[in-house]
Design a protein around this motif. Structure first.
Motif, short mmCIF file in Angstrom:
data_model
loop_
_atom_site.label_atom_id
_atom_site.label_comp_id
_atom_site.label_asym_id
_atom_site.label_seq_id
_atom_site.Cartn_x
_atom_site.Cartn_y
_atom_site.Cartn_z
N LEU A 187 34.57 18.03 14.16
CA LEU A 187 34.61 18.99 15.26
C LEU A 187 33.20 19.39 15.69
O LEU A 187 32.94 19.62 16.87
CB LEU A 187 35.40 20.24 14.83
N PHE A 188 32.28 19.49 14.72
CA PHE A 188 30.89 19.78 15.02
C PHE A 188 30.03 19.30 13.87
O PHE A 188 30.55 18.90 12.82
CB PHE A 188 30.66 21.28 15.26
N SER A 239 24.92 26.01 10.07
CA SER A 239 26.09 25.73 10.90
C SER A 239 25.82 26.17 12.34
O SER A 239 25.06 27.12 12.57
CB SER A 239 27.30 26.50 10.35
N GLU A 270 27.56 27.96 14.07
CA GLU A 270 27.99 29.36 14.21
C GLU A 270 26.87 30.34 13.85
O GLU A 270 26.96 31.52 14.16
CB GLU A 270 29.20 29.63 13.31
N TYR A 287 32.28 28.08 24.23
CA TYR A 287 32.18 26.91 23.35
C TYR A 287 32.26 25.63 24.19
O TYR A 287 33.07 25.54 25.12
CB TYR A 287 33.29 26.91 22.31
N THR A 288 31.44 24.66 23.84
CA THR A 288 31.49 23.34 24.44
C THR A 288 31.59 22.32 23.33
O THR A 288 30.73 22.31 22.43
CB THR A 288 30.22 23.05 25.28
N ASP A 289 32.62 21.48 23.37
CA ASP A 289 32.84 20.51 22.29
C ASP A 289 32.85 21.20 20.92
O ASP A 289 32.24 20.72 19.95
CB ASP A 289 31.76 19.42 22.30
N ASN A 290 33.52 22.34 20.84
CA ASN A 290 33.70 23.12 19.61
C ASN A 290 32.40 23.74 19.09
O ASN A 290 32.34 24.20 17.95
CB ASN A 290 34.31 22.25 18.50
N VAL A 291 31.36 23.76 19.91
CA VAL A 291 30.08 24.33 19.52
C VAL A 291 29.76 25.52 20.43
O VAL A 291 29.87 25.42 21.65
CB VAL A 291 28.96 23.27 19.61
N THR A 308 27.81 27.62 22.72
CA THR A 308 26.68 27.21 23.56
C THR A 308 26.15 28.32 24.47
O THR A 308 25.06 28.18 25.00
CB THR A 308 27.07 26.00 24.44
N LYS A 339 26.39 19.25 18.46
CA LYS A 339 27.36 18.35 19.09
C LYS A 339 27.21 16.93 18.56
O LYS A 339 28.16 16.13 18.62
CB LYS A 339 27.17 18.33 20.61
#
Length: 418
Positions: free
Chosen positions: A18-19, A32, A34, A89-93, A95, A123
């Protein structure tokens, strides 16, 4: 040889996480996505939380590299202080954030040094390539020759582009490294131990957007630090969090051949005495710093052992070929196109391994014990031996990009074929 054997190590599709954990390309901390913080996109005189201020972590980083202190920076925003509906969030990150004034910021920072992260951080894998080696092995010259070659020729052969992360890095690299070497023919001064160099960060970006960009971080650590435990601890994160290592070895580090080369090149007796640390000392320092803490006391980081100044070996070859053959491929440039040529690699790897084993068996044995994955290469960053600190003729690098292309192959960016 069958048709299918040509694709011995064709790239395999692997499940995408996912990331990805982020490795900061400035301070080399790992965290991470996050955990990132953000720089506010604006400031306000009437709100202390959004007033301009000094950024202590950023200035500590800048002081470490002899950079000027910066004042009046926008505030740091912590995602934990922002409501979930105001996080993007973009692509589970994570941003971007929207603050209480409705202003959005996309300036993601490392939580440790507060430098701004690449937009792709989290990403895609944070793949860092380290250049290590003792003093006097020519790391600065090799780094310059390698990046120059990647930008001018190699990237195009793999449908990619090699670009500095920002305009400031581009300016410093060109002014302090590339122009002196390639335009004026001047050798670069040896990096001093007390003078830490800010990392040079480049991205190897493929035209195929299905391939993530590869972040190249070249941290020009002063060679003396590689055998100084306290200094090594300071920079240990850089090597420990690397995806690949370029381990530089100078023929003149090897006592069994240093005197013979010195006599052939006509230097005065004693001129090279005590200038070189043994390659094995560098490995032992790396072991005590981080390899000893790995499972079974070995590291899985792919490591290219790069024998520098291969042009010097020609004198040994001409003497009789006891160490290396006069017609050896190490003296001829080789260009890999679209894929990594495994047959060519097998020839070079085998020849350089045998050479190292013959002239410095303790170093070769130490590498075998502590590193699970190694490849052996010989390069010449200049193409000829300099005289009186000046390069004779045009700089013509030989095989400088081959160890890097091998790391691309090992990291599954490109395929290998026989």
């Amino acid at each position: 040889m069958s048709f299918f054997s040509r694709f011995k190590r064709k790239l395999q599709e692997e499940p995408r996480p996912l990331f990805y954990d982020i490795v900061c390309p400035y301070c080399f901390s790992k965290f991470s996505p996050e955990e990132v913080v953000f720089r506010a996109s604006h400031h306000r005189e009437d709100d202390e939380d959004f007033a301009l201020r000094e950024d202590a972590p950023l200035n500590r980083y800048r002081e470490r590299f002899g950079l000027d202190t910066v004042y009046d920076m926008e505030a740091i925003l912590n995602p934990r202080d922002i409501l979930p509906e105001h996080r993007t969030y973009t692509d589970n990150v994570l941003t971007s954030l929207t603050d209480r004034y409705g202003e959005t910021t996309r300036r993601r920072l490392c939580p440790h040094c507060h430098n701004e992260l690449p937009v792709t951080a989290g990403k895609v894998p944070s793949n860092i390539i380290s250049i290590v080696g003792a003093s006097q092995v020519g790391k600065s010259v090799y780094m310059t020759s390698l990046i120059h070659t990647l930008q001018q020729t190699t990237a195009d052969r793999f449908d990619a582009a090699c670009m500095p992360l920002n305009a400031e890095i581009s300016r410093k690299f060109r002014m302090n490294y590339e122009d002196p070497l390639f335009e004026r023919g001047d050798l670069l001064a040896s990096t001093q131990k007390e003078r830490m160099q800010e990392p040079f960060i480049f991205q190897f970006v493929f035209k195929d957007d299905k391939k993530p960009p590869l972040t190249l971080v070249f941290f020009d650590v002063a060679g003396e630090g590689m055998v100084d435990e306290e200094y090594m601890n300071l920079h240990g994160r850089h090597i420990r969090n690397s995806a690949g290592i370029l381990f530089m070895v100078d023929p003149l580090q090897i006592r069994s051949i240093r005197e013979r080369i010195r006599i052939m090149l006509g230097d005065k007796p004693g001129e090279w005495t005590n200038r070189y640390d043994e390659p094995r000392d560098v490995v032992l320092t790396m072991f005590s710093d981080f390899i000893s803490h790995q499972e079974k006391g070995k590291t899985d980081i792919p490591t290219a052992v790069v024998l520098t100044k291969s042009d010097m070996l020609r004198a040994l070859a001409d003497e009789g070929g006891d160490y290396i053959r006069p017609n050896s491929n190490v003296f001829n440039n080789m260009e890999h196109h679209d894929y990594f040529d495994l047959t060519e690699f097998g020839n070079i790897d085998g020849e350089v391994r045998r050479f190292i084993e013959k002239v410095d068996r303790p170093f070769k044995g130490t590498m075998d014990v502590y590193f699970n994955e190694t490849g052996y290469f010989a390069v010449s960053a200049l193409g000829s031996n300099p005289v009186d600190q000046k390069i004779q003729g045009v700089v013509s690098p030989i095989r400088v990009d081959e160890p890097f292309i091998w790391l691309l192959y090992k990291l599954k960016y490109i395929e290998g074929r026989e």
